[in-house]
Enzyme design. Structure first.
Site, PDB file in Angstrom:
ATOM      1  N   SER A 144       9.022  25.135  -4.116  1.00 13.20           N
ATOM      2  CA  SER A 144       8.376  24.420  -3.012  1.00 13.20           C
ATOM      3  C   SER A 144       6.936  24.154  -3.441  1.00 13.20           C
ATOM      4  O   SER A 144       6.415  24.854  -4.324  1.00 13.20           O
ATOM      5  CB  SER A 144       8.377  25.304  -1.761  1.00 13.20           C
ATOM      6  OG  SER A 144       7.514  24.784  -0.769  1.00 13.20           O
ATOM      7  N   TYR A 157       5.854  33.063   3.276  1.00 16.41           N
ATOM      8  CA  TYR A 157       6.696  32.097   2.565  1.00 16.41           C
ATOM      9  C   TYR A 157       6.046  31.692   1.244  1.00 16.41           C
ATOM     10  O   TYR A 157       6.710  31.615   0.198  1.00 16.41           O
ATOM     11  CB  TYR A 157       6.903  30.886   3.477  1.00 16.41           C
ATOM     12  CG  TYR A 157       7.750  29.782   2.903  1.00 16.41           C
ATOM     13  CD1 TYR A 157       9.081  30.001   2.581  1.00 16.41           C
ATOM     14  CD2 TYR A 157       7.229  28.501   2.712  1.00 16.41           C
ATOM     15  CE1 TYR A 157       9.868  28.966   2.067  1.00 16.41           C
ATOM     16  CE2 TYR A 157       8.003  27.469   2.215  1.00 16.41           C
ATOM     17  CZ  TYR A 157       9.324  27.706   1.889  1.00 16.41           C
ATOM     18  OH  TYR A 157      10.102  26.684   1.383  1.00 16.41           O
TER      19      TYR A 157
HETATM   20  C1  8X3 Z   1       8.571  23.642   2.427  1.00 14.48           C
HETATM   21  C2  8X3 Z   1       7.203  23.091   2.290  1.00 14.48           C
HETATM   22  O1  8X3 Z   1       4.928  22.887   3.440  1.00 14.48           O
HETATM   23  O2  8X3 Z   1       6.717  23.875   4.736  1.00 14.48           O
HETATM   24  O3  8X3 Z   1       8.994  24.324   1.293  1.00 14.48           O
HETATM   25  O4  8X3 Z   1       5.722  25.099   2.951  1.00 14.48           O
HETATM   26  S1  8X3 Z   1       6.118  23.784   3.407  1.00 14.48           S
END
Ligand code: 8X3
Length: 259
Positions: A144, A157
């Site tokens: 990502s 995340y």
């Molecule tokens: C998803 C992109 O901007 O939501 O992997 O982290 S974000």
């Protein structure tokens, strides 16, 4: 086959994790259309079976294997069930929560690390022997843009995606000289049916706000197209890292929204 040839897809098998929806399902459809035998895996049995049936009905070669990649014994049994594996697309994962570091839930962080990082580690370790034995393997890591820069509310995340990036980069260093390449595709804002809804635990209003006013976020098909392009380059060409964002997004923190 010479090194200049594009790798043939005849009799080649691609395993896609997290293929029950979104980018995983779209990638399975595009790799099947490109001629790969696809093995679609995810926890949700009904979803992967429906996808395999859809692809088979369309004349493609597809099988479903329900799998939780955080379960190492299940991953090993899956690897043992395969005749071959030429491409592994590590797509399973996702985000949980968007809380600041001060109040983030450690359990969310743990679960994100388990699915995005340990799950990817499990299946990559389990399939690396087959990818090598086939003589021309490809590991794709769908990380990502969160694996390359942080943003407020994203730390759990972002940390997991940074770890996934490090896994890909380190593996590439460690296996150079073997017939396996490691491709990382890092998408930015992608509008899929589940990503934001899962992140906000079913709160569709919050999920909709992620994309509010953005004319054209990426779609799952846009990302699948990118993955399929990278995988079908000639075998000696390694797309180390491909960052793909919608035109309206200049960085993780700079997104153009129409008023
Ligand atoms: C998803 C992109 O901007 O939501 O992997 O982290 S974000």
């Amino acid at each position: 086959m010479t090194a200049q040839d594009a790798p043939t897809t005849a009799a080649r098998t691609a395993v896609i994790t997290g293929a029950s929806s979104g980018i995983g399902a779209a990638t399975a459809r595009q790799l099947a259309a490109a001629g790969f035998q696809v093995v679609v895996t995810a926890r949700r049995k009904d979803r992967v079976e429906a996808l395999a049936a859809e692809l088979t009905a369309a004349g493609h070669r597809a099988t479903a294997y329900p799998l939780d990649i955080t379960d190492r014994a299940a991953v090993d049994a899956f690897a043992a069930s395969l005749d071959r594996c030429d491409v592994l697309v590590n797509n399973a994962g996702g985000a949980l929560g968007a809380d600041p570091v001060a109040t983030g839930d450690p359990e969310d962080w743990r679960r994100m690390y388990e699915t995005n990082v340990i799950g990817t580690l499990h299946i990559t370790q389990a399939l690396l022997p087959a990818l090598t034995a086939g003589g021309d393997g490809t590991v794709v890591v769908l990380s990502s843009t969160a694996g390359h820069g942080t943003y407020e509310g994203g730390a759990g995340y972002v940390a997991a995606k940074h770890a996934e990036h490090v896994l890909a980069e380190t593996l590439r260093l460690e296996i150079v000289g073997t017939p396996v390449r490691v491709i990382e595709v890092a998408p930015g804002l992608v509008k899929t049916e589940e990503f934001a809804t899962t992140r906000f635990r079913g709160d569709t209003e919050k999920a909709a706000r992620v994309y509010a006013g953005v004319a054209e976020p990426l779609t799952a098909d846009d990302v699948a197209d990118t993955v399929t392009w990278a995988v079908t380059r000639p075998s000696h060409v390694n797309i180390d890292l491909l960052v793909v964002r919608p035109r309206a997004q200049a960085s993780n923190t700079k997104l153009h929204r129409e008023q």
